[in-house]
Design an enzyme around this catalytic site. Structure first.
Site, PDB file in Angstrom:
ATOM      1  N   ASP A 190       1.788  -1.343  12.225  1.00 46.63           N
ATOM      2  CA  ASP A 190       2.088  -1.923  10.913  1.00 46.63           C
ATOM      3  C   ASP A 190       2.415  -3.408  11.093  1.00 46.63           C
ATOM      4  O   ASP A 190       3.454  -3.761  11.661  1.00 46.63           O
ATOM      5  CB  ASP A 190       3.277  -1.170  10.286  1.00 46.63           C
ATOM      6  CG  ASP A 190       3.532  -1.635   8.862  1.00 46.63           C
ATOM      7  OD1 ASP A 190       3.678  -2.863   8.660  1.00 46.63           O
ATOM      8  OD2 ASP A 190       3.571  -0.790   7.954  1.00 46.63           O
ATOM      9  N   ASP A 226       5.775  -4.697   9.623  1.00 44.17           N
ATOM     10  CA  ASP A 226       6.935  -4.251  10.407  1.00 44.17           C
ATOM     11  C   ASP A 226       7.033  -5.023  11.717  1.00 44.17           C
ATOM     12  O   ASP A 226       8.120  -5.378  12.171  1.00 44.17           O
ATOM     13  CB  ASP A 226       6.841  -2.748  10.716  1.00 44.17           C
ATOM     14  CG  ASP A 226       7.100  -1.896   9.480  1.00 44.17           C
ATOM     15  OD1 ASP A 226       7.367  -2.472   8.403  1.00 44.17           O
ATOM     16  OD2 ASP A 226       7.024  -0.664   9.587  1.00 44.17           O
ATOM     17  N   THR A 274      -1.057   7.661  -0.808  1.00 45.21           N
ATOM     18  CA  THR A 274      -2.347   7.595  -1.516  1.00 45.21           C
ATOM     19  C   THR A 274      -3.255   6.514  -0.940  1.00 45.21           C
ATOM     20  O   THR A 274      -4.444   6.484  -1.229  1.00 45.21           O
ATOM     21  CB  THR A 274      -2.113   7.272  -2.999  1.00 45.21           C
ATOM     22  OG1 THR A 274      -1.530   5.954  -3.082  1.00 45.21           O
ATOM     23  CG2 THR A 274      -1.178   8.277  -3.655  1.00 45.21           C
ATOM     24  N   ARG A 278       0.857  -1.183   0.000  1.00 44.33           N
ATOM     25  CA  ARG A 278       0.000   0.000   0.000  1.00 44.33           C
ATOM     26  C   ARG A 278       0.894   1.235   0.000  1.00 44.33           C
ATOM     27  O   ARG A 278       1.819   1.334   0.808  1.00 44.33           O
ATOM     28  CB  ARG A 278      -0.853  -0.066   1.272  1.00 44.33           C
ATOM     29  CG  ARG A 278      -1.838   1.017   1.439  1.00 44.33           C
ATOM     30  CD  ARG A 278      -2.675   0.749   2.671  1.00 44.33           C
ATOM     31  NE  ARG A 278      -2.066   1.256   3.886  1.00 44.33           N
ATOM     32  CZ  ARG A 278      -2.748   1.692   4.940  1.00 44.33           C
ATOM     33  NH1 ARG A 278      -4.067   1.650   4.923  1.00 44.33           N
ATOM     34  NH2 ARG A 278      -2.145   2.131   6.005  1.00 44.33           N
TER      35      ARG A 278
HETATM   36  C1  PRP Z   1      -0.681  -3.962   5.020  1.00 45.68           C
HETATM   37  C2  PRP Z   1      -1.569  -5.145   5.338  1.00 45.68           C
HETATM   38  C3  PRP Z   1      -2.522  -5.149   4.170  1.00 45.68           C
HETATM   39  C4  PRP Z   1      -2.692  -3.686   3.871  1.00 45.68           C
HETATM   40  C5  PRP Z   1      -4.011  -3.236   4.444  1.00 45.68           C
HETATM   41  O1  PRP Z   1       0.278  -4.304   4.089  1.00 45.68           O
HETATM   42  O2  PRP Z   1      -0.853  -6.334   5.501  1.00 45.68           O
HETATM   43  O3  PRP Z   1      -2.028  -5.853   3.047  1.00 45.68           O
HETATM   44  O4  PRP Z   1      -1.602  -3.003   4.510  1.00 45.68           O
HETATM   45  O5  PRP Z   1      -4.285  -1.941   4.078  1.00 45.68           O
HETATM   46  P1  PRP Z   1      -5.522  -1.566   3.142  1.00 45.68           P
HETATM   47  O6  PRP Z   1      -6.694  -2.343   3.637  1.00 45.68           O
HETATM   48  O7  PRP Z   1      -5.679  -0.081   3.376  1.00 45.68           O
HETATM   49  O8  PRP Z   1      -5.168  -1.887   1.725  1.00 45.68           O
HETATM   50  P2  PRP Z   1       1.405  -3.269   3.602  1.00 45.68           P
HETATM   51  O9  PRP Z   1       0.940  -2.557   2.370  1.00 45.68           O
HETATM   52  O10 PRP Z   1       1.828  -2.417   4.745  1.00 45.68           O
HETATM   53  O11 PRP Z   1       2.576  -4.205   3.150  1.00 45.68           O
HETATM   54  P3  PRP Z   1       3.486  -5.246   4.008  1.00 45.68           P
HETATM   55  O12 PRP Z   1       2.616  -6.420   4.312  1.00 45.68           O
HETATM   56  O13 PRP Z   1       4.602  -5.565   3.072  1.00 45.68           O
HETATM   57  O14 PRP Z   1       3.970  -4.549   5.250  1.00 45.68           O
HETATM   58  N1  URA Z   2      -1.646  -1.847   7.420  1.00 45.53           N
HETATM   59  C1  URA Z   2      -1.186  -2.225   8.654  1.00 45.53           C
HETATM   60  O1  URA Z   2      -0.264  -3.024   8.749  1.00 45.53           O
HETATM   61  N2  URA Z   2      -1.788  -1.693   9.741  1.00 45.53           N
HETATM   62  C2  URA Z   2      -2.812  -0.814   9.666  1.00 45.53           C
HETATM   63  O2  URA Z   2      -3.316  -0.376  10.714  1.00 45.53           O
HETATM   64  C3  URA Z   2      -3.266  -0.433   8.381  1.00 45.53           C
HETATM   65  C4  URA Z   2      -2.671  -0.976   7.284  1.00 45.53           C
END
Ligand code: PRP
Ligand code: URA
Length: 211
Positions: free
Chosen positions: A201, A204, A107, A103
């Site tokens: 997150d 993370d 944006t 994500r």
């Molecule tokens: C996080 C999470 C989802 C997304 C949710 O992933 O694991 O995939 O955000 O957000 P949304 O519902 O607003 O789309 P992230 O994009 O942070 O990637 P990561 O798993 O690599 O940390």
């Molecule tokens: N992605 C995450 O990992 N945590 C949140 O709270 C939202 C998006």
């Protein structure tokens, strides 16, 4: 769209430890795995099965076996990977495909950077794993992807969801066979698209920060 919010003290207890910012990555990873196994129990309620007969030491016994084509489990990288082991422990015969999505934190739009799935998902039951359902953008993109390839139905297992994200998924998947199983439905999204109170997150906390 069918939504199931788990209501079980063991799930809430584990989620509470997961949310705690003092919980280290090693414990976080163990809990994410345990939680998905508990949620998978509900998520697989409608998994397709067929009747089989086995010979016990005493007599013939009628039972069930997961039927073909096998269900496919799709973790959304990165964070969904932390749920994979817990899911395949429960459904060891499932096939596994991968979707890599990230994500854009400005944006809030997801982009897909990796995909390893069968081209044809006709008649397949798909189980998407992603701990966080925030705006819903990532899950909507993943679900669209699977239905475009012919998936019969999609069940998503998420540890925590925001009401805004659930509503967005519901709108975007109208008329489709979609089920969402979540450990907790939180209060809201904040101004930067994070779930409140959430757990921060998830990627993370599982694997450390990447810039
Ligand atoms: C996080 C999470 C989802 C997304 C949710 O992933 O694991 O995939 O955000 O957000 P949304 O519902 O607003 O789309 P992230 O994009 O942070 O990637 P990561 O798993 O690599 O940390
Ligand atoms: N992605 C995450 O990992 N945590 C949140 O709270 C939202 C998006």
């Amino acid at each position: 769209m069918r939504v199931h919010v788990a209501d079980h003290p063991l799930i809430t207890h584990k989620l509470t430890v997961l949310r705690d910012e003092a919980t280290p990555s090693s414990t976080f990873r163990a809990l994410a795995e345990e939680l998905v196994t508990l949620l998978a129990y509900e998520a697989t309620r409608n998994v397709r099965v067929e009747e089989v007969t086995v010979q016990t030491p005493v007599a013939l016994a009628k039972g069930l076996a997961i039927s073909s084509p096998r269900p496919i489990v799709v973790p959304i990288l990165r964070a969904g990977l932390g749920m994979l082991e817990g899911m395949v422990k429960l459904v060891p015969t499932a096939e596994v495909g991968f979707l890599g999505m990230v994500r854009n934190e400005e944006t809030l739009q997801p982009t897909t950077y990796a995909e390893r799935l069968p081209d044809d998902l006709s008649n397949r039951q798909c189980f998407v794993l992603d701990p966080m359902l925030a705006t819903g953008g990532s899950l909507i993109a993943a679900i669209e992807y699977l239905f475009k390839r012919g998936a019969q139905d999609v069940t998503a297992i998420c540890l925590i969801a925001a009401p805004e994200g659930l509503e967005a998924v519901k709108k975007a998947t109208e008329g489709r066979e979609v089920t969402i199983v979540i450990g907790a439905l939180d209060e809201k999204l904040n101004e930067v698209g994070y779930i409140v109170p959430g757990l921060g997150d998830a990627g993370d906390r599982l694997y450390g920060t990447v810039d």
